[in-house]
Design a protein around this motif. Structure first.
Motif, PDB file in Angstrom:
ATOM      1  N   ALA A 275       0.848  -1.203   0.000  1.00 14.26           N
ATOM      2  CA  ALA A 275       0.000   0.000   0.000  1.00 14.26           C
ATOM      3  C   ALA A 275       0.881   1.250   0.000  1.00 14.26           C
ATOM      4  O   ALA A 275       0.581   2.248  -0.672  1.00 14.26           O
ATOM      5  N   ILE A 276       1.991   1.197   0.730  1.00 15.31           N
ATOM      6  CA  ILE A 276       2.930   2.334   0.754  1.00 15.31           C
ATOM      7  C   ILE A 276       3.511   2.540  -0.655  1.00 15.31           C
ATOM      8  O   ILE A 276       3.571   3.670  -1.161  1.00 15.31           O
ATOM      9  N   GLU A 277       3.910   1.454  -1.307  1.00 15.06           N
ATOM     10  CA  GLU A 277       4.498   1.572  -2.665  1.00 15.06           C
ATOM     11  C   GLU A 277       3.475   2.152  -3.640  1.00 15.06           C
ATOM     12  O   GLU A 277       3.802   2.994  -4.475  1.00 15.06           O
ATOM     13  N   GLU A 278       2.227   1.697  -3.525  1.00 15.67           N
ATOM     14  CA  GLU A 278       1.205   2.165  -4.460  1.00 15.67           C
ATOM     15  C   GLU A 278       0.846   3.626  -4.205  1.00 15.67           C
ATOM     16  O   GLU A 278       0.585   4.387  -5.137  1.00 15.67           O
ATOM     17  N   SER A 279       0.907   4.038  -2.931  1.00 13.12           N
ATOM     18  CA  SER A 279       0.684   5.454  -2.623  1.00 13.12           C
ATOM     19  C   SER A 279       1.816   6.297  -3.231  1.00 13.12           C
ATOM     20  O   SER A 279       1.580   7.370  -3.797  1.00 13.12           O
ATOM     21  N   LEU A 280       3.054   5.778  -3.155  1.00 18.08           N
ATOM     22  CA  LEU A 280       4.198   6.497  -3.740  1.00 18.08           C
ATOM     23  C   LEU A 280       4.024   6.649  -5.257  1.00 18.08           C
ATOM     24  O   LEU A 280       4.395   7.659  -5.839  1.00 18.08           O
ATOM     25  N   ALA A 355      12.177   5.987   4.838  1.00 20.70           N
ATOM     26  CA  ALA A 355      10.823   6.440   4.488  1.00 20.70           C
ATOM     27  C   ALA A 355       9.858   5.250   4.480  1.00 20.70           C
ATOM     28  O   ALA A 355       8.734   5.336   4.988  1.00 20.70           O
ATOM     29  N   ARG A 356      10.308   4.133   3.915  1.00 20.09           N
ATOM     30  CA  ARG A 356       9.445   2.943   3.856  1.00 20.09           C
ATOM     31  C   ARG A 356       9.144   2.414   5.261  1.00 20.09           C
ATOM     32  O   ARG A 356       8.017   2.022   5.561  1.00 20.09           O
ATOM     33  N   LEU A 357      10.169   2.419   6.108  1.00 17.87           N
ATOM     34  CA  LEU A 357       9.972   1.931   7.482  1.00 17.87           C
ATOM     35  C   LEU A 357       8.978   2.821   8.226  1.00 17.87           C
ATOM     36  O   LEU A 357       8.043   2.331   8.865  1.00 17.87           O
ATOM     37  N   GLU A 358       9.183   4.151   8.131  1.00 12.52           N
ATOM     38  CA  GLU A 358       8.272   5.072   8.819  1.00 12.52           C
ATOM     39  C   GLU A 358       6.851   4.903   8.297  1.00 12.52           C
ATOM     40  O   GLU A 358       5.885   4.886   9.067  1.00 12.52           O
ATOM     41  N   GLY A 359       6.720   4.771   6.978  1.00 14.15           N
ATOM     42  CA  GLY A 359       5.396   4.614   6.378  1.00 14.15           C
ATOM     43  C   GLY A 359       4.727   3.339   6.872  1.00 14.15           C
ATOM     44  O   GLY A 359       3.568   3.351   7.297  1.00 14.15           O
ATOM     45  N   ARG A 360       5.471   2.246   6.864  1.00 12.14           N
ATOM     46  CA  ARG A 360       4.893   0.951   7.254  1.00 12.14           C
ATOM     47  C   ARG A 360       4.477   0.949   8.724  1.00 12.14           C
ATOM     48  O   ARG A 360       3.349   0.573   9.063  1.00 12.14           O
ATOM     49  N   VAL A 361       5.382   1.406   9.605  1.00 12.19           N
ATOM     50  CA  VAL A 361       5.088   1.371  11.045  1.00 12.19           C
ATOM     51  C   VAL A 361       3.899   2.283  11.361  1.00 12.19           C
ATOM     52  O   VAL A 361       2.957   1.892  12.062  1.00 12.19           O
TER      53      VAL A 361
END
Ligand code: HEM
Length: 398
Positions: A275-280, A355-361
């Motif tokens: 979901a984070i990747e698709e938002s990016l 950025a990915r870690l912050e987004g996921r957590v």
């Protein structure tokens, strides 16, 4: 997609969010004097060819538009070409490692809860002010080793440097551009002096922080000069929070706009990273990157002369239907999802793992604490006025 445009009143300056482009993938814009690249294969090609498409954009900006001698971009990693870039990248990568980032996970989770608890006590949650802005700023400040309590200062500097609502144009009268830049010089110098003081302090008294690792980093017996340490710290401080703030706000917006996808992600948390990747991809935070041509080059059916400024619209490329079927849909299951939101090639975002870690957590915790995760219909979402930065600046949760 039209629904999203109407529902959230997406501003016209985010043209790539307002539907699929039908024009050519590369075109000259006589109004700004720049070449715009919108297509995915063309953007992909440019980012993989730094010899033809230099990151040093200053070399093609007419003299007089930038106040002479005032800015030192020495060590400004995003502006440097090979071979100097490789050396600097190796040095800073040796300090900013994957392990350094991965170790931050518990702290990011604790901070997210703390910030959400504080907002709950106040009785409202405006995502940007209460979470999406402070979280990445506190994380990067703690990582660098500067007091997170100084974040009002960081915000003042970042706002002065980034909140320019006009589109950059080479045809802008030099005096106007110069005056505009002069207004940012004060904050720029303050930020440099602030970080220089901290770097000097670390040389005297090392600590367990990234600034110390940067002043001590060594490759082939060479260390970074002070100015380069300061400029790299500036890149981290700025890149380290503005973009991730946008990512968090945009992801919540996507889940609000596509409730059936929210249900899927909620039911299967293994989908959170997707979901984070698709938002990016769909709401690309850094919507455009600048490059300058070092020679005449054919691209997308046109010839771009040498020494021209090229704007690579990642936001548009990430919605090119030649690469992404149904590009306006938020589809976390999209696989593969080779979006260009973190760039590509030698300048690929060094902070992507953070950025990915912050987004996921943060997203995992938001889903735990808000069911459903919804924007407040009484308080319309507002967007950043800068055309190259896709993000919300106000988003209240219902
Ligand atoms: C480079 C996007 C978060 C540090 C880049 C580039 C992009 C980008 C597109 C390539 C620039 C170019 O090719 O000209 C993003 C996005 C982020 C994010 C969308 C968040 C969602 C971060 C964070 C940090 C960071 C958290 C650090 C704490 C950097 C650095 C570079 C870079 C140092 C320069 C790398 C180089 O030139 O070799 N970023 N970034 N970024 N980013 Fe990020």
């Amino acid at each position: 997609m039209t629904d999203i445009v109407e529902r959230y009143d997406i501003p016209e300056h985010f043209f790539w969010l307002r539907g699929t482009r039908s024009g050519p993938p590369v075109e000259y814009d006589s109004a700004t004097g720049m070449w715009n690249v919108y297509g995915y294969p063309e953007a992909h090609h440019i980012l993989g060819d730094p010899a033809t498409f230099s990151s040093d954009t200053m070399r093609v900006i007419p003299k007089g538009m930038i106040p002479e001698g005032e800015f030192s971009l020495e060590g400004f990693i995003t502006q440097i070409d090979p071979p100097e870039h490789g050396k600097l990248r190796k040095l800073v990568s040796s300090a900013f490692t994957r392990k350094v980032v991965a170790d931050l996970e518990p702290r990011i989770a604790a901070l997210t809860h703390e910030l959400l608890d504080a907002a709950r006590e106040r009785g409202r949650l405006e995502l940007v002010t209460d979470l999406a802005y402070p979280l990445p700023v506190i994380v990067i400040a703690e990582l660098l080793g500067v007091p997170a309590g100084d974040r009002a200062l960081f915000k003042k500097w970042a706002d002065a440097l980034f909140q320019r609502d006009a589109k950059f144009s080479l045809n802008e009268p030099a005096e106007e551009r110069n005056a505009d830049i002069q207004a940012t010089l004060g904050p720029w110098k303050e930020m440099s002096a602030y970080l220089a003081d901290h770097a000097t302090e670390r040389r005297r008294q090392p600590r367990a922080d990234l600034l110390t690792r940067l002043v001590e980093a060594e490759v082939d017996g060479e260390r970074l000069p002070d100015q380069q340490v300061v400029n790299f710290a500036i890149v981290l401080l700025l890149a380290g929070h503005i973009t991730t703030t946008m990512l968090l706000g945009n992801t919540v917006l996507c889940l609000d706009a596509f409730p059936e996808q929210q249900e899927k992600v909620r039911a299967d948390r293994a989908l959170v990273p997707a979901a984070i990747e698709e938002s990016l991809r769909l709401f690309t935070p850094f919507a455009a990157l600048g490059r300058s041509t070092t020679r005449e080059v054919e691209l997308g059916g046109v010839t771009i002369p040498a020494d021209k400024l090229v704007m690579v619209w990642l936001g548009a490329a990430n919605r090119d239907p030649r690469q992404f079927p149904d590009p306006g849909a938020f589809a976390p299951g999209r696989d593969p999802n080779p979006h260009l939101a973190f760039g590509r090639g030698i300048h690929f975002c060094l902070g992507a793992p953070l950025a990915r870690l912050e987004g996921r957590v943060a997203l995992d915790i938001l889903l735990d604490r808000f069911d459903p995760l919804r924007t407040d219909p009484e308080d319309p979402v507002r967007f950043i006025p800068t055309p190259t930065m896709t993000g919300v600046r106000r988003l209240s949760l219902a």
